[in-house]
Design a protein around this motif. Structure first.
Motif, PDB file in Angstrom:
ATOM      1  N   GLU A   8       0.811  -1.220   0.000  1.00 29.71           N
ATOM      2  CA  GLU A   8       0.000   0.000   0.000  1.00 29.71           C
ATOM      3  C   GLU A   8       0.844   1.269   0.000  1.00 29.71           C
ATOM      4  O   GLU A   8       0.322   2.376  -0.138  1.00 29.71           O
ATOM      5  CB  GLU A   8      -0.919  -0.008   1.229  1.00 29.71           C
ATOM      6  CG  GLU A   8      -0.233   0.325   2.559  1.00 29.71           C
ATOM      7  CD  GLU A   8       0.648  -0.795   3.111  1.00 29.71           C
ATOM      8  OE1 GLU A   8       1.343  -0.578   4.125  1.00 29.71           O
ATOM      9  OE2 GLU A   8       0.635  -1.909   2.544  1.00 29.71           O
ATOM     10  N   GLU A   9       2.143   1.134   0.112  1.00 30.50           N
ATOM     11  CA  GLU A   9       3.022   2.289   0.321  1.00 30.50           C
ATOM     12  C   GLU A   9       3.771   2.661  -0.954  1.00 30.50           C
ATOM     13  O   GLU A   9       4.374   1.807  -1.611  1.00 30.50           O
ATOM     14  CB  GLU A   9       4.027   1.961   1.431  1.00 30.50           C
ATOM     15  CG  GLU A   9       4.896   3.129   1.849  1.00 30.50           C
ATOM     16  CD  GLU A   9       5.725   2.753   3.069  1.00 30.50           C
ATOM     17  OE1 GLU A   9       5.159   2.740   4.172  1.00 30.50           O
ATOM     18  OE2 GLU A   9       6.916   2.446   2.911  1.00 30.50           O
ATOM     19  N   ASP A  10       3.725   3.950  -1.316  1.00 36.37           N
ATOM     20  CA  ASP A  10       4.523   4.497  -2.414  1.00 36.37           C
ATOM     21  C   ASP A  10       5.662   5.325  -1.834  1.00 36.37           C
ATOM     22  O   ASP A  10       5.603   5.777  -0.684  1.00 36.37           O
ATOM     23  CB  ASP A  10       3.662   5.373  -3.326  1.00 36.37           C
ATOM     24  CG  ASP A  10       2.515   4.609  -3.958  1.00 36.37           C
ATOM     25  OD1 ASP A  10       2.678   3.409  -4.223  1.00 36.37           O
ATOM     26  OD2 ASP A  10       1.442   5.215  -4.170  1.00 36.37           O
ATOM     27  N   VAL A  11       6.695   5.559  -2.636  1.00 35.97           N
ATOM     28  CA  VAL A  11       7.866   6.312  -2.175  1.00 35.97           C
ATOM     29  C   VAL A  11       8.294   7.290  -3.258  1.00 35.97           C
ATOM     30  O   VAL A  11       8.373   6.923  -4.442  1.00 35.97           O
ATOM     31  CB  VAL A  11       9.047   5.374  -1.823  1.00 35.97           C
ATOM     32  CG1 VAL A  11      10.307   6.187  -1.529  1.00 35.97           C
ATOM     33  CG2 VAL A  11       8.705   4.485  -0.639  1.00 35.97           C
ATOM     34  N   ARG A  12       8.562   8.528  -2.849  1.00 34.91           N
ATOM     35  CA  ARG A  12       9.256   9.494  -3.715  1.00 34.91           C
ATOM     36  C   ARG A  12      10.705   9.551  -3.272  1.00 34.91           C
ATOM     37  O   ARG A  12      10.993   9.777  -2.099  1.00 34.91           O
ATOM     38  CB  ARG A  12       8.609  10.876  -3.621  1.00 34.91           C
ATOM     39  CG  ARG A  12       7.243  10.933  -4.313  1.00 34.91           C
ATOM     40  CD  ARG A  12       6.702  12.345  -4.373  1.00 34.91           C
ATOM     41  NE  ARG A  12       5.433  12.397  -5.090  1.00 34.91           N
ATOM     42  CZ  ARG A  12       5.328  12.530  -6.407  1.00 34.91           C
ATOM     43  NH1 ARG A  12       6.419  12.649  -7.145  1.00 34.91           N
ATOM     44  NH2 ARG A  12       4.149  12.562  -6.987  1.00 34.91           N
ATOM     45  N   ARG A  13      11.610   9.310  -4.212  1.00 38.78           N
ATOM     46  CA  ARG A  13      13.047   9.278  -3.904  1.00 38.78           C
ATOM     47  C   ARG A  13      13.758  10.400  -4.640  1.00 38.78           C
ATOM     48  O   ARG A  13      13.569  10.599  -5.849  1.00 38.78           O
ATOM     49  CB  ARG A  13      13.642   7.923  -4.304  1.00 38.78           C
ATOM     50  CG  ARG A  13      15.151   7.806  -4.061  1.00 38.78           C
ATOM     51  CD  ARG A  13      15.621   6.370  -4.264  1.00 38.78           C
ATOM     52  NE  ARG A  13      14.969   5.485  -3.304  1.00 38.78           N
ATOM     53  CZ  ARG A  13      14.942   4.151  -3.422  1.00 38.78           C
ATOM     54  NH1 ARG A  13      15.503   3.567  -4.469  1.00 38.78           N
ATOM     55  NH2 ARG A  13      14.342   3.429  -2.500  1.00 38.78           N
ATOM     56  N   THR A  14      14.579  11.136  -3.900  1.00 42.55           N
ATOM     57  CA  THR A  14      15.388  12.213  -4.466  1.00 42.55           C
ATOM     58  C   THR A  14      16.851  11.949  -4.127  1.00 42.55           C
ATOM     59  O   THR A  14      17.171  11.587  -2.982  1.00 42.55           O
ATOM     60  CB  THR A  14      14.981  13.579  -3.892  1.00 42.55           C
ATOM     61  OG1 THR A  14      13.572  13.767  -4.077  1.00 42.55           O
ATOM     62  CG2 THR A  14      15.728  14.709  -4.581  1.00 42.55           C
ATOM     63  N   THR A  15      17.737  12.097  -5.109  1.00 37.20           N
ATOM     64  CA  THR A  15      19.163  11.867  -4.860  1.00 37.20           C
ATOM     65  C   THR A  15      19.995  12.960  -5.518  1.00 37.20           C
ATOM     66  O   THR A  15      19.580  13.605  -6.485  1.00 37.20           O
ATOM     67  CB  THR A  15      19.637  10.503  -5.410  1.00 37.20           C
ATOM     68  OG1 THR A  15      19.868  10.598  -6.813  1.00 37.20           O
ATOM     69  CG2 THR A  15      18.640   9.392  -5.122  1.00 37.20           C
ATOM     70  N   ALA A  16      21.191  13.146  -4.989  1.00 31.35           N
ATOM     71  CA  ALA A  16      22.195  14.019  -5.597  1.00 31.35           C
ATOM     72  C   ALA A  16      23.562  13.432  -5.268  1.00 31.35           C
ATOM     73  O   ALA A  16      23.767  12.895  -4.169  1.00 31.35           O
ATOM     74  CB  ALA A  16      22.091  15.452  -5.066  1.00 31.35           C
TER      75      ALA A  16
END
Length: 405
Positions: A264-272
């Protein structure tokens, strides 16, 4: 290491996968590294196809300290083959990569503070690093010049790697020197084995802009199969190589239902990330990578964004290589879900880890034999020291056979 594949590639007409740049710039998937980065491979020619093979196999004794530690002898491995051919006005590149990691068992190997994926489809792996799948990449890339210094490309893979995060740790010199996976893996580069990827992008000189649609779900516990592609997630990445020694990227992605145990869980991932490579002498290199990643979940019981920071470096001087890695990661899965009954479950703890090691390489024809080791220490909040110990220490001893060409 330190083998200049750009020079070898010129003799076999092999170029960069995405445009007319030195092939040393190519890393995992469509990710870039500095042009001057050391690589190792056996180059060849089969008819009109230019070919490349590289890989390794490592035998490791792993001892993870403290009350939650364990020990194990295991073999990790990776073999990759690539073939490139001119197709009309463009270039077609085929890649296949696999690993015999499934032979180490579904629970992988002990690694304190590591989290992610599952061994049996019911229980999350904690304090262990999961094995890679038998099939890690089966991909095709077509690139074509569009104008002066401008090229376009399309990459499709089952499995493969979307445009999200830095070059994965197994394909950057600063990371591959260390035989253990980073505990920040699932904040930075865990999508490097994704069952279903389609990426399109543009390259203008040292700039690359690309976007992917891909399957958000991480590989399941069945490590020998090829899973059904879903193409339910997306990502975008901007990479800049301003000099031959420097590569930088920023990326963001939406991962639909990445965790098998929390569908049921979504994830937004940000990287640098920033990777700097400095050639040292004729065969040496000093490469360092700094990376940051953030996971922002929604729709499930994990509701707090978590961050990971990584700084790693590897210095090769002739036959000796020294390496180190420092990490600081917010972990919310060390003690299971809140319904498990553990008072620590569901809480976010910021943990730190420092690993230092080295190895000596012995050339044997077109391969080298590495003999080395590493030691790791940890910075743990007081609240979890009762579970892990106040100052656990871990170590690994390894021998590794690597293709160099």
């Amino acid at each position: 290491m330190g083998h200049d594949m750009a020079g070898m590639a010129a003799g076999h007409a092999m170029t960069g996968t995405l445009s007319a740049y030195p092939m040393t710039r190519d890393a995992s998937g469509t990710a870039w590294q500095p042009d001057s980065a050391p690589m190792q491979a056996i180059m060849g020619q089969v008819g009109d196809w230019s070919t490349m093979v590289h890989g390794f196999a490592a035998l490791t004794y792993d001892n993870q300290g403290g009350p939650r530690g364990d020990d194990k002898i295991f073999v990790s491995s990776m073999l990759m083959g690539m073939a490139q051919h001119q197709a009309g006005a463009g270039t077609l590149t085929l890649k296949a990569m696999g690993s015999l990691d499934p032979l180490m068992g579904k629970r992988g190997y002990p690694l304190l503070l590591a989290t992610g994926e599952t061994a049996d489809g019911r229980t999350e792996l904690v304090d262990r690093q999961h094995p890679h799948d038998l099939f890690m990449e089966l991909s095709a890339t077509y690139s074509r010049p569009l104008a002066d210094k401008l090229s376009g490309f399309v990459y499709v893979a089952l499995p493969g790697e979307p445009a999200l995060g830095p070059a994965t740790f197994m394909h950057r010199f600063s990371g591959v020197a260390n035989p253990e996976a980073p505990i920040s893996h699932h904040w930075l580069d865990s999508t490097h084995v994704t069952f279903g990827v389609a990426t399109a992008g543009l390259v203008y000189g040292g700039l690359k802009l690309e976007g992917s649609v891909f399957t958000g779900r991480e590989p399941d516990q069945h490590r020998y199969d090829i899973e059904r592609p879903r193409f339910d997630s997306w990502s975008a990445r901007l990479t800049w190589n301003p000099t031959a020694n420097l590569s930088m990227q920023v990326s963001h992605g939406f991962l639909h239902s990445p965790e098998q145990l929390h569908p049921e869980e979504d994830v937004r991932r940000t990287t640098a990330s920033v990777t700097y490579n400095l050639p040292v002498g004729e065969k040496g290199a000093w490469q360092s990578t700094f990376a940051w990643g953030r996971n922002d979940p929604s729709g499930g019981h994990h509701a707090v964004p978590t961050d990971a920071f990584l700084l790693e470096s590897a210095l090769q001087l002739d036959r000796w290589t020294l390496f180190g890695r420092a990490e600081r990661v917010d972990k919310d899965e060390l003690f299971g879900d809140e319904h498990s009954g553990n008072p620590l479950a569901g809480r976010v703890f910021t943990v730190g880890k420092l690993s230092l090691g080295g190895y000596r390489s012995v050339p044997v024809g077109k391969v080298v034999l590495d003999l080395g080791g590493l030691v790791s220490t940890y910075d743990l909040p007081r609240a979890i020291q009762g579970e892990y110990g106040s100052s656990p220490t871990s170590f690994m001893l390894f021998t590794r056979l690597r293709v160099t060409g």
